[in-house]
Write an enzyme that holds these catalytic residues in place. Structure first.
Site, PDB file in Angstrom:
ATOM      1  CB  THR A  86      -0.946  -0.011   1.225  1.00 18.70           C
ATOM      2  OG1 THR A  86      -1.784  -1.170   1.135  1.00 18.70           O
ATOM      3  CG2 THR A  86      -1.807   1.237   1.290  1.00 18.70           C
ATOM      4  CG  ASN A 162      -6.285  -7.947  -5.809  1.00 15.53           C
ATOM      5  OD1 ASN A 162      -6.195  -7.221  -6.791  1.00 15.53           O
ATOM      6  ND2 ASN A 162      -7.152  -7.721  -4.848  1.00 15.53           N
ATOM      7  CD  GLN A 192      -2.161 -11.312  -4.704  1.00 14.90           C
ATOM      8  OE1 GLN A 192      -1.759 -12.472  -4.575  1.00 14.90           O
ATOM      9  NE2 GLN A 192      -2.726 -10.656  -3.696  1.00 14.90           N
ATOM     10  CB  SER A 212       3.281  -6.870  -0.053  1.00 18.43           C
ATOM     11  OG  SER A 212       2.864  -7.007   1.271  1.00 18.43           O
ATOM     12  CG  HIS A 214       1.241  -9.697   4.054  1.00 15.81           C
ATOM     13  ND1 HIS A 214      -0.071 -10.100   3.995  1.00 15.81           N
ATOM     14  CD2 HIS A 214       1.257  -8.441   3.531  1.00 15.81           C
ATOM     15  CE1 HIS A 214      -0.813  -9.137   3.477  1.00 15.81           C
ATOM     16  NE2 HIS A 214      -0.030  -8.115   3.184  1.00 15.81           N
ATOM     17  CB  THR A 250      14.130   3.738  12.362  1.00 17.49           C
ATOM     18  OG1 THR A 250      14.552   4.977  12.925  1.00 17.49           O
ATOM     19  CG2 THR A 250      15.127   2.639  12.679  1.00 17.49           C
ATOM     20  CB  CYS A 333     -15.858  -8.475  -0.193  1.00 14.75           C
ATOM     21  SG  CYS A 333     -15.570  -7.263   1.061  1.00 14.75           S
TER      22      CYS A 333
HETATM   23  N1  PLP Z   1      -1.825  -4.735  -4.262  1.00 16.82           N
HETATM   24  C1  PLP Z   1      -2.379  -5.948  -4.419  1.00 16.82           C
HETATM   25  C2  PLP Z   1      -2.603  -6.474  -5.795  1.00 16.82           C
HETATM   26  C3  PLP Z   1      -2.756  -6.690  -3.292  1.00 16.82           C
HETATM   27  O1  PLP Z   1      -3.324  -7.902  -3.470  1.00 16.82           O
HETATM   28  C4  PLP Z   1      -2.546  -6.147  -2.005  1.00 16.82           C
HETATM   29  C5  PLP Z   1      -2.971  -6.883  -0.804  1.00 16.82           C
HETATM   30  O2  PLP Z   1      -4.018  -7.493  -0.764  1.00 16.82           O
HETATM   31  C6  PLP Z   1      -1.934  -4.886  -1.893  1.00 16.82           C
HETATM   32  C7  PLP Z   1      -1.588  -4.214  -3.049  1.00 16.82           C
HETATM   33  C8  PLP Z   1      -1.654  -4.263  -0.555  1.00 16.82           C
HETATM   34  O3  PLP Z   1      -0.570  -4.887   0.077  1.00 16.82           O
HETATM   35  P1  PLP Z   1      -0.173  -4.605   1.591  1.00 16.82           P
HETATM   36  O4  PLP Z   1      -1.035  -5.487   2.428  1.00 16.82           O
HETATM   37  O5  PLP Z   1       1.271  -4.974   1.692  1.00 16.82           O
HETATM   38  O6  PLP Z   1      -0.371  -3.151   1.849  1.00 16.82           O
END
Ligand code: PLP
Length: 389
Positions: A86, A162, A192, A212, A214, A250, A333
């Site tokens: 994000t 996603n 993704q 990202s 996670h 930091t 959703c």
């Molecule tokens: N962009 C895409 C395509 C995503 O699937 C996601 C998370 O679902 C994000 C951005 C946001 O990632 P983060 O959770 O690291 O902010």
């Protein structure tokens, strides 16, 4: 077969869980936990301070940066560590805003962390174009062509959706940019795609890439923005000037180092093959099941959509949750709120969208798990239909 039944019985008794919402997040590798603890509790020094300990930590995060660049297939440029995609998307888009007569190009398929930034650019008076998706769920490159011009400053398009798993033709988009919008920079949200599908920034020819940790078994709250040339963007937060002056604050050293551990563990090509096989096995269990439609956009093996005739996706999600199968709501959703812009833009109607759930795999699942999940989904759907009678 017997094993599958034992598993199903176990799940029904709530003894275990099958997680099919890996596009939402993934389980962190145990090894990342060990790295995280080491850098939080032992090597806790501030990488920007001047002690020898700090210099050591500084060189550790530089080694993590090099691993990111290698995994991105980058020969030049650098990675700015952020709190996740994000923030990376915000930095790429807001940071490339320029005074003057410029235009910005996005698609209707973008994640809210791009789409809503685009909307706020528009509200602030910038000229913003949103390009439609075609029926394959990809950015319609014919329509893209129509909005590109020498005024285009930024094209920001996701690599893999996603919501649907569709993969955009980024090379073609870059070729169109070179032809029609030579002054533009190309940013891809690769959340993704990175560490899931094989690609390299050199081959794609893009200028910026968001990712990202996670989403690939690393920790939450850390990610990065690849930038080919540091002059392409300006900082959006003022402060101490860390991360090449582009992201003050930091660095989250434990999370960056744990992300490096995940990067080093994953074999993208091997995982891609494994996941494609798991998806095939899962889909076979749902074959010929009347009322369940698989929307496989032929892109990423990690994501697909199921439509359930006459039953809402949300109802299925809760019923499955009780049986230990966790799926994602994705499009359904947002359909509940304001109409879903993604499946709707591709051409699905509201009924179909509301009946959808998103299934997303990870490469470390077993065949038994995905088979059991398929059987439980079939059984649960039959029960839901029975209730409607
Ligand atoms: N962009 C895409 C395509 C995503 O699937 C996601 C998370 O679902 C994000 C951005 C946001 O990632 P983060 O959770 O690291 O902010």
């Amino acid at each position: 077969m017997c094993q599958v039944f034992i598993k199903i019985y176990g799940f029904l008794k709530g003894e275990s869980m099958i997680f099919l919402d890996n596009a939402g997040t993934t389980k962190m590798f145990d090894e990342c936990g060990a790295t995280y603890t080491h850098f939080a509790c032992e090597e806790f020094f501030n990488p920007s301070a001047v002690s020898r300990e700090s210099a050591r930590v500084h060189s550790e995060i530089e080694s993590a940066r090099r691993v990111c660049l290698k995994k991105l297939g980058a020969l030049t440029g650098t990675v700015i560590f952020t709190s996740g995609a994000t923030e990376s998307n915000n930095l790429a888009i807001k940071g490339s805003k320029k005074n003057g007569d410029f235009e910005y190009v996005f698609s209707y398929g973008e994640h809210p962390s791009v789409f809503n930034v685009a909307r706020s650019l528009e509200l602030s008076g910038q000229k913003v174009h949103f390009v439609d998706l075609n029926e394959a769920g990809k950015v319609d490159t014919e329509k893209l062509k129509e909005v590109l011009s020498p005024k285009t400053r930024l094209i920001s398009i996701m690599l893999v959706s996603n919501e649907t798993g569709a993969i955009n033709d980024v090379k073609e988009i870059v070729a169109l940019k070179n032809q029609y919008a030579p002054r533009a920079v190309v940013h891809i949200d690769a959340v993704q795609g990175f560490m899931k599908i094989p690609f390299s920034v050199e081959d794609l020819g893009v200028d910026m890439v968001s990712f990202s940790a996670h989403k690939f078994h690393g920790p939450k709250g850390v990610g990065g923005l690849y930038v080919r040339n540091l002059n392409l963007i300006k900082n959006i937060v003022d402060g101490g000037g860390q991360e090449y002056n582009l992201r003050s604050g930091t660095e989250n050293v434990p999370a960056i180092m744990a992300m490096k551990t995940a990067l080093e563990k994953i074999d993208v090509k091997e995982n891609f093959k494994r996941t494609a096989h798991l998806k095939e096995v899962f889909n076979e269990t749902l074959e010929n099941c009347e009322g369940i439609k698989i929307l496989d956009f032929g892109g990423s093996p990690y994501i697909e959509v199921l439509l359930f005739s006459c039953v809402k996706g949300e109802t299925m999600l809760h019923a499955l949750d009780e049986k230990g199968v966790i799926v994602g709501l994705g499009s359904a959703c947002s359909a509940k709120k304001a109409g879903n812009r993604i499946l709707e833009n591709i051409g699905y109607n509201k009924e179909e969208i509301i009946s959808s759930v998103r299934i997303s795999f990870n490469a470390y699942m077993t065949e038994d798990e995905v088979k059991s999940a398929g059987e439980i989904i079939k059984k649960t759907y039959a029960e839901m239909l029975e209730r409607l009678k």
